[in-house]
Design an enzyme around this catalytic site. Structure first.
Site, PDB file in Angstrom:
ATOM      1  N   GLU A  97       0.851  -1.124  -0.002  1.00 49.19           N
ATOM      2  CA  GLU A  97      -0.026   0.011  -0.060  1.00 49.19           C
ATOM      3  C   GLU A  97       0.928   1.331   0.190  1.00 49.19           C
ATOM      4  OE1 GLU A  97      -2.560   1.536  -0.705  1.00 49.19           O
ATOM      5  OE2 GLU A  97      -3.956   1.780   0.856  1.00 49.19           O
ATOM      6  N   ASP A  98       0.493   2.470  -0.614  1.00 46.70           N
ATOM      7  CA  ASP A  98       1.206   3.522  -0.623  1.00 46.70           C
ATOM      8  C   ASP A  98       1.199   4.141   0.657  1.00 46.70           C
ATOM      9  OD1 ASP A  98      -1.549   4.441  -0.536  1.00 46.70           O
ATOM     10  OD2 ASP A  98      -1.501   5.371  -2.262  1.00 46.70           O
ATOM     11  N   ASP A 101      -2.898   5.473   6.899  1.00 46.58           N
ATOM     12  CA  ASP A 101      -3.323   7.057   7.458  1.00 46.58           C
ATOM     13  C   ASP A 101      -4.155   6.624   8.580  1.00 46.58           C
ATOM     14  OD1 ASP A 101      -3.839   9.575   7.777  1.00 46.58           O
ATOM     15  OD2 ASP A 101      -5.351   9.610   6.079  1.00 46.58           O
ATOM     16  N   LYS A 129       1.654   7.384   8.598  1.00 46.21           N
ATOM     17  CA  LYS A 129       1.438   8.620   9.195  1.00 46.21           C
ATOM     18  C   LYS A 129       0.601   8.239  10.719  1.00 46.21           C
ATOM     19  CE  LYS A 129      -0.941  11.132   5.849  1.00 46.21           C
ATOM     20  NZ  LYS A 129      -1.718  12.143   5.078  1.00 46.21           N
ATOM     21  N   PHE A 150      -0.619  16.086   3.818  1.00 47.04           N
ATOM     22  CA  PHE A 150      -0.982  15.321   2.717  1.00 47.04           C
ATOM     23  C   PHE A 150      -0.033  15.294   1.710  1.00 47.04           C
ATOM     24  CE2 PHE A 150      -3.610  14.092  -0.726  1.00 47.04           C
ATOM     25  CZ  PHE A 150      -4.525  12.949  -0.085  1.00 47.04           C
ATOM     26  N   VAL A 151       0.299  14.205   1.403  1.00 49.74           N
ATOM     27  CA  VAL A 151       1.305  14.147   0.405  1.00 49.74           C
ATOM     28  C   VAL A 151       1.073  13.482  -0.937  1.00 49.74           C
ATOM     29  CG1 VAL A 151       3.275  13.967   2.193  1.00 49.74           C
ATOM     30  CG2 VAL A 151       2.197  12.036   1.346  1.00 49.74           C
ATOM     31  N   ASP A 157      -2.012  10.752  -5.016  1.00 51.83           N
ATOM     32  CA  ASP A 157      -2.703  11.635  -5.890  1.00 51.83           C
ATOM     33  C   ASP A 157      -3.385  12.386  -5.053  1.00 51.83           C
ATOM     34  OD1 ASP A 157      -4.769   9.602  -5.075  1.00 51.83           O
ATOM     35  OD2 ASP A 157      -6.242  10.693  -6.400  1.00 51.83           O
ATOM     36  N   ARG A 163       0.282  11.974  -9.485  1.00 52.67           N
ATOM     37  CA  ARG A 163       0.608  10.715  -9.246  1.00 52.67           C
ATOM     38  C   ARG A 163       1.818  10.676 -10.077  1.00 52.67           C
ATOM     39  NH1 ARG A 163      -3.241   7.445  -7.044  1.00 52.67           N
ATOM     40  NH2 ARG A 163      -5.601   7.525  -8.003  1.00 52.67           N
TER      41      ARG A 163
HETATM   42  P1  XMP Z   1      -6.490   5.046   5.923  1.00 55.87           P
HETATM   43  O1  XMP Z   1      -6.851   6.248   6.535  1.00 55.87           O
HETATM   44  O2  XMP Z   1      -7.757   3.922   5.441  1.00 55.87           O
HETATM   45  O3  XMP Z   1      -5.985   5.443   4.347  1.00 55.87           O
HETATM   46  O4  XMP Z   1      -5.233   4.217   6.523  1.00 55.87           O
HETATM   47  C1  XMP Z   1      -5.364   5.013   3.464  1.00 55.87           C
HETATM   48  C2  XMP Z   1      -5.381   5.533   2.332  1.00 55.87           C
HETATM   49  O5  XMP Z   1      -5.836   6.963   2.131  1.00 55.87           O
HETATM   50  C3  XMP Z   1      -5.102   7.650   1.241  1.00 55.87           C
HETATM   51  N1  XMP Z   1      -4.127   8.601   1.709  1.00 55.87           N
HETATM   52  C4  XMP Z   1      -3.359   9.573   1.008  1.00 55.87           C
HETATM   53  N2  XMP Z   1      -3.322   9.660  -0.207  1.00 55.87           N
HETATM   54  N3  XMP Z   1      -1.548  11.424   0.231  1.00 55.87           N
HETATM   55  C5  XMP Z   1      -2.498  10.577  -0.723  1.00 55.87           C
HETATM   56  O6  XMP Z   1      -2.147  10.829  -1.902  1.00 55.87           O
HETATM   57  C6  XMP Z   1      -2.081  11.347   1.600  1.00 55.87           C
HETATM   58  O7  XMP Z   1      -1.287  12.158   2.213  1.00 55.87           O
HETATM   59  C7  XMP Z   1      -2.841  10.192   2.056  1.00 55.87           C
HETATM   60  N4  XMP Z   1      -3.008   9.921   3.234  1.00 55.87           N
HETATM   61  C8  XMP Z   1      -4.115   9.032   2.992  1.00 55.87           C
HETATM   62  C9  XMP Z   1      -4.291   6.665   0.337  1.00 55.87           C
HETATM   63  O8  XMP Z   1      -4.915   6.468  -0.733  1.00 55.87           O
HETATM   64  C10 XMP Z   1      -4.323   5.375   1.318  1.00 55.87           C
HETATM   65  O9  XMP Z   1      -4.649   4.220   0.476  1.00 55.87           O
HETATM   66 MG    MG Z   2      -4.745   4.150  -1.572  1.00 58.53          MG
END
Ligand code: XMP
Ligand code: MG
Length: 177
Positions: A97-98, A101, A129, A150-151, A157, A163
């Site tokens: 996963e990217d 959060d 994060k 937010f990155v 994206d 992206r």
């Molecule tokens: P959760 O809150 O479920 O979220 O852990 C994970 C998803 O939230 C998106 N996300 C971000 N996407 N910059 C982004 O481009 C950010 O800073 C960011 N923070 C959360 C992301 O899609 C991730 O899969």
């Molecule tokens: Mg995502």
């Protein structure tokens, strides 16, 4: 190209860390052929670079999990599309996963994969994060821990923009909410 943005991690820093993570996977999964699942779309750059670095025999697949509705705030509800149970049953799954959060997405995905009969489920995230965590979840492998900003870039994206940037940068203020 990305000079006008506030670069958090340059392409060189990303490549160096991804090489380390790849080596860790190669060591930890030696002798196994894991099923590596990328979470679309944000993880695709990381996913491809990681697997090239790992040089690990594996199967690959993708799933989608959406929790954002055109905003930088997670809605808390996660919609999931994933491979069929017969592709997952008995597999050593590595979920890529990217960014981690609130933790809602990976908490839900790892639970679903275990319910589908995966032999093991580990998670690897490029960015973490921890300040924003609401779910009881931590990743097994983390590229970088970052503050609550937010990155975007390197696959990440804002509303489908940015992206393509090769570096991870802070979302420019004028685009933000
Ligand atoms: P959760 O809150 O479920 O979220 O852990 C994970 C998803 O939230 C998106 N996300 C971000 N996407 N910059 C982004 O481009 C950010 O800073 C960011 N923070 C959360 C992301 O899609 C991730 O899969
Ligand atoms: Mg995502």
């Amino acid at each position: 190209m990305t000079k006008q943005y506030e670069v958090l991690f340059s392409r060189e820093q990303l490549a160096a860390r991804v090489a380390e993570l790849g080596a860790e996977l190669r060591r930890d999964y030696a002798g196994k052929t894991p099923l590596v699942l990328g979470v679309l779309k944000g993880a695709v750059f990381f996913f491809a670079d990681l697997l090239r670095a790992a040089e690990l025999p594996c199967k690959i697949g993708f799933l989608t999990a959406s929790s954002y509705l055109h905003s930088t705030e997670s809605s808390g509800e996660v919609t999931v599309k994933m491979p069929n149970a017969d592709e997952i049953r008995g597999q050593d799954v590595i979920l890529v996963e990217d960014i981690l959060d609130t933790g809602n997405t990976l908490y839900k995905l790892t639970r679903l994969l275990r319910e589908q009969g995966a032999n093991s489920v580990k998670t690897i995230v490029l960015l973490d994060k921890p300040d924003r965590r609401t779910a009881d979840f931590s990743a097994d492998y983390v590229g970088f821990t970052i503050p609550d900003a937010f990155v975007v870039g390197y696959g990440l994206d804002f509303d489908e923009q940015y992206r393509y940037l090769p570096d991870v940068v802070v979302l420019p203020q004028d685009t933000g909410k």
